[in-house]
Design an enzyme around this catalytic site. Sequence first.
Site, short mmCIF file in Angstrom:
data_model
loop_
_atom_site.label_atom_id
_atom_site.label_comp_id
_atom_site.label_asym_id
_atom_site.label_seq_id
_atom_site.Cartn_x
_atom_site.Cartn_y
_atom_site.Cartn_z
N GLY A 154 0.85 -1.19 0.00
CA GLY A 154 0.00 0.00 0.00
C GLY A 154 0.89 1.24 0.00
O GLY A 154 0.49 2.29 -0.49
N SER A 155 2.08 1.09 0.55
CA SER A 155 3.07 2.16 0.50
C SER A 155 3.72 2.20 -0.88
O SER A 155 4.06 1.15 -1.45
CB SER A 155 4.14 1.89 1.57
OG SER A 155 5.40 2.38 1.17
#
Lengths: 200, 200
Positions: free
Chosen positions: B9-10
């Site tokens: 997600g980063s």
Amino acid sequence: MIEFWFSIGSTYSYLSVMRLTHVAAETGIRFRWRPFNVRAIMIEMDNIPFTRKPVKAAYMWRDVERRAALYGLRPKLPAPYPLSELERANRVAIIAAAEGWCPAYARETYRRWFEAGEPAGSEPNLSASISVAGQDAERVLRLADSDRGKSDLAEATEQAKGFGIFGSPSFVVDGELFWGDDRLDDAVRWLRHLESGPPD
Amino acid sequence: MIEFWFSIGSTYSYLSVMRLTHVAAETGIRFRWRPFNVRAIMIEMDNIPFTRKPVKAAYMWRDVERRAALYGLRPKLPAPYPLSELERANRVAIIAAAEGWCPAYARETYRRWFEAGEPAGSEPNLSASISVAGQDAERVLRLADSDRGKSDLAEATEQAKGFGIFGSPSFVVDGELFWGDDRLDDAVRWLRHLESGPPD
């Protein structure tokens, strides 16, 4: 040529200000020092990295300390933060850049702030840093506090926004933006790539 | 040993996930992959770097693209962001780490997300990435969606907070925290320093 956009008041800019003259000598690259007001941009963008973020702030100081050690620097951290007279420090820096004594002024300012605990932009740091750069503090502060001194900083800050700059230090190479002391190597690499020949 | 704390997600974690196995092979260092939920920590700390910050987001994608090129990667950016199923992607990663197939799963997840435009944590990316790692997607997703799967991610996230972690990727070397793909070299240097002998 690489444009070095920085604000006195930024913590990570300490690293670049203190090492940039060495980098210039080692690489033969000319850096144009461009002071601006990063705080004005960050407030406008609601980009407040450390105030009310104690975990991130604690990491930042530790990270600056470790990186400083890699460059042979020994700051006493945390330094006083944030600065109450950020704008004045940078109005002087604008004059210094126009007159050719910005590196000496900025280094002394950061040295006193990060190594002696004297807030940048305030006395005694401010006048002492101007003097160390070989200038008359009274003359310079009269210019810095004039309407022209204030509008020059505002204008430089607008120019920074035009490059997409949102933080300090930033390096601009022919319009390409690199943010952070840790991107200086990338900026140098980018310039070398541009210099290595025309594109196909 | 270096602990590699990361959240699928980063965006910058793409760089570390894709190169970490090479770094491990080159350095001989063992990395322990530790998935956690960075979004939960960032919301708690009011640390929202890109949403509603278009200038900073645009820079981030450009910076990731340039850095990826240095590592021989060719992502198609911007990738879909933010993820709607970040938690599920990381619940699977926790299981993968426990069972020993996390690097293969995470790399395929990021490859599909950043190079084929399939959001991580959602289908078809999720089941395909589990399968590429040699596992049965139905079995893994049943575990990931169980109460245990959810509590394991929450527990890992609490552990991350205990190390002072506030972003992804982070590297922890004997309690010392390094944040960002661009601090991996510093983390390696730190480990080497620790290994070079006892202090005086």
